[in-house]
Design an enzyme around this catalytic site. Sequence first.
Site, short mmCIF file in Angstrom:
data_model
loop_
_atom_site.label_atom_id
_atom_site.label_comp_id
_atom_site.label_asym_id
_atom_site.label_seq_id
_atom_site.Cartn_x
_atom_site.Cartn_y
_atom_site.Cartn_z
N TYR A 21 0.85 -1.22 0.00
CA TYR A 21 0.00 0.00 0.00
C TYR A 21 0.87 1.25 0.00
O TYR A 21 0.66 2.19 -0.74
CB TYR A 21 -0.84 0.04 1.29
CG TYR A 21 -2.03 -0.87 1.33
CD1 TYR A 21 -1.93 -2.15 1.86
CD2 TYR A 21 -3.26 -0.45 0.86
CE1 TYR A 21 -3.04 -2.98 1.91
CE2 TYR A 21 -4.38 -1.27 0.90
CZ TYR A 21 -4.26 -2.54 1.44
OH TYR A 21 -5.35 -3.37 1.49
N VAL A 168 -0.78 6.58 5.30
CA VAL A 168 -1.74 6.18 4.26
C VAL A 168 -3.02 5.67 4.88
O VAL A 168 -3.08 5.38 6.08
CB VAL A 168 -1.14 5.07 3.36
CG1 VAL A 168 0.14 5.54 2.70
CG2 VAL A 168 -0.93 3.78 4.13
N LYS A 219 4.43 9.20 14.96
CA LYS A 219 3.52 8.28 14.26
C LYS A 219 2.90 7.27 15.23
O LYS A 219 1.68 7.03 15.22
CB LYS A 219 4.24 7.53 13.15
CG LYS A 219 3.36 6.48 12.45
CD LYS A 219 2.14 7.09 11.77
CE LYS A 219 1.10 6.05 11.35
NZ LYS A 219 1.46 5.14 10.29
N ASN A 223 -1.40 7.27 16.64
CA ASN A 223 -2.34 6.14 16.53
C ASN A 223 -2.66 5.54 17.88
O ASN A 223 -3.78 5.06 18.10
CB ASN A 223 -1.80 5.12 15.55
CG ASN A 223 -2.06 5.58 14.11
OD1 ASN A 223 -2.83 6.50 13.88
ND2 ASN A 223 -1.42 4.94 13.16
N CYS A 273 -3.34 -0.36 11.25
CA CYS A 273 -2.41 0.44 12.05
C CYS A 273 -2.84 0.64 13.50
O CYS A 273 -2.01 0.55 14.41
CB CYS A 273 -2.14 1.78 11.40
SG CYS A 273 -3.59 2.63 10.87
#
Length: 442
Positions: A21, A168, A219, A223, A273
């Site tokens: 991806y 993404v 990152k 999340n 994720c």
Amino acid sequence: MQLIPRIADRTVVIGVVGLGYVGLSVAVALASAGFQVVGVDVDVERVAMISAGECPIRGSEPELAELLARVTASKKLAVFADYAPLATADVVLVDVDTPVSSDGRARFVSLRAACGALGGVMKPGVLVVVESTVAPGTCTGVVAPTLEKASGRKLNEGFFLGHCPERVMPGRLLGNLRELPRPCGGESPETCEAMVALYSTITRGRLETCDCLTAELVKTAENAYRDVNIAFANELGMICEAVGADFRRVRELVNQSPGRDLLVAGAGVGGHCIPKDPWLLAQAVRGQWEATPRLISAARGVNDAMPVHVTHLVEDALGELGVPVHGAKITVYGYAYLEDSDDVRNSPSQVLIDRLSELGARVAVHDPWVRAYAGDMYAVADGASAAVLMVAHTSYRDLDLGRLKRVLARPVLVDGRFLVESRAARDAGFVFRGLGRGEKTT
Ligand code: SAJ
């Protein structure tokens, strides 16, 4: 580092390791921006498909297939199943999978293998940028030593290292790439400058510079933040259910309070994720703290328990009719992890299916977005003792309750995503359970 002028005139050669991806979309975007791109993936069938100009990613990805065909035809993007062609690259992006195993640990097997192979071929002075989501400390603790060992060169002398974590989302691969802000983490100021120059050619998003550790924390934290917030919504949903309130009304009024943005209680947290990144963040302090960070692991526990709670709602509703789960046919609506998506990774529905099967139920599955489960949504409920709504696909919003009741053997409906009003279900003659909505609510 003389990359910046060569980025401007597009004479820099860019390598991309891992054409999933993330890697495929960035390879196509960079080739479309005029760079010569050398893609590498260990999956020879995937390489063959891409070389033939065919897009291996299913689902609706606006522009991706069209641009892929164009850049492979023009040879701006050339893909290989071995690392040798990366010897020509001035910049190499690393986009390999970084899974977390059942014990919550990432061992970075693909990442170590990719860096070991890359180190053996990469040219002196190359800039390596890790885009995969990794645990804080991985770039300097795993990637740099592996590259140094395999190349015999030293960080910031024989090669440079950056981390620009991907953001993404399936269905918006190129859109997110072009629009979202991204931290450009570099192990030297020149590295950061070169990264900003490079990513500016494919994104309008804000590019902030920092070091690799900060970018790794950004990152995984963003999340983990989402996971903890979903967990709070889920815990409040369970409280509302227990005391007989409607979570949606409570949420609506809470969010009228300034600075509140309560998310939505639901049947589970899946995807590529959110279930993984909190563990990557927690891994940063593994061995230093006596225990995994408590809030992060507690939130994972709450979210993982949601499909199990739905199982209990099914048992409770069938119990009201004296029908055992064992031997009953139960129809599960929705298998994708997200509404109106065909992505099934870490599907919460799979947890429900497994639990119901362990209890002896025969489970049928429907999902209009997943080829294996598409088909007539009423026929799939024929003779079932219960129907369970697990994903808020738009097509489920106009479910014909009367028609569903006629095909079911028992009028039992469990709603895990606020798709059906309790009153409408009961007026239609269903024994109804709604996640986040207690018995006393109408
Ligand atoms: N979910 C809930 N309640 C909510 C929100 C989500 O139960 O209020 C569930 C969903 O059903 C799904 C899972 O959580 O099973 C994840 O949903 P998501 O909306 O977070 O979607 P993802 O997994 O695609 O998250 C991605 C993330 N983006 C990146 O990693 C680049 C996330 O950081 C974004 O916030 C999200 O997309 C987004 O909304 O763009």
